[in-house]
Motif scaffolding. Sequence first.
Motif: not given
Lengths: 236, 141
Positions: A39-47, A49-54
């Motif tokens: 859960f923590a890794g998923h949240a970090e990974f998506n954060s 991705l959003r920063t990179d506009g993905l």
Amino acid sequence: MTSENGKEHEQEKRSFLLDNGLSLAFGTAFLLALAGQAFAGHAEFNSDLRTDGLAPIGLGDYLASSHFAVDVTENWQSEYLQFFLFVFGTVWLLQRGSPESKEMHKAGPESDKEQRVGRYARADSPRWAATGGWRQALYSRSLGLLMAALFLLSWFAQAVSGAAAYNEQMLRQLQAPVGWGEYVMGADFWSRSLQNWQSELLAVASMAIFSVHLRQRGSPESKPVGAAHTSTGVEG
Amino acid sequence: MRPVRRSAVTAAVLVATGATAFTATGCGAVDGRRDAARAAAVRFEEAVRARDASALCAALAPGTRQELEHSAEAACAASVLEEDLPYGGFDRRVDVHGRQARVVLEKDTLFLSQFPDGWKVVAAGCVPQGGEPYQCTVKGS
């Protein structure tokens, strides 16, 4: 009759839990920690991705991703390396006063009599301990070999998933991906491996030396509280 | 250290299953994603050749389109053709890792990313810079 059967069943269940409490408790804690990491890794990974506009990804996709795989396997390999080195190393390496060490005169694989193999095997000894030849040789090293195999398997999984995760990051940064051979010779692979190894080696060294002078009442990982600092190979 | 001895076989099965699953999962779906990324690159190149501004804008990733509009101070459809993106020709190589891809064409290189509505072009008109990131005519912020 039905009530007696029920009681027996209940007793069997309680006995199983008591007999396997250690494995069950740590197995359950492992699964909970792994779920937490997911859960923590998923949240970090998506954060990121959003920063990179993905586009962010779902939890299922994250669990199947190389990012999650490398984070898991890089820790697994180091744990099994730790136990492999500990199991093999403590055949020859000793620490005076430590319950993790054998007594000082017992360095080496010891005699057949001490190890209860071949003609010294007892009625309740494992079958392959009593038989000679390759079976006895293999069984005599089975714990260390298993740890070594698990280490190599999870280290290989780290190398495969690490290369994929690294290349995904390279593509996000508009850089060319690298081949697997180049990856395993590169900084990312060795940084991930060595940062885990150093912590495992520190833990083993700490346990070996701290247990000379410190005690944990009731724990088999410690000497009895009243045992002398100099007594070696004594377990509480 | 003893607890591990007792549960060694169980641990072996768990680790072997886990490691195999990770490896298989990583490899299994790559072919499908490579084909989809290549198809998106081909559509993009067809739009470049046809100078079809609306098709080009639809093929761009949201962040890239936003950056293009921001720097041109105009809508994507009105500004994308001004970028003079080169027609890349046929694809020579497609690299897919996770949800990111690079498609190397005869005369251009595209970077793509997977979105809920398919693969989109994150950067186009890209020229390699040795070990550094590609220099791209169109890219996100």
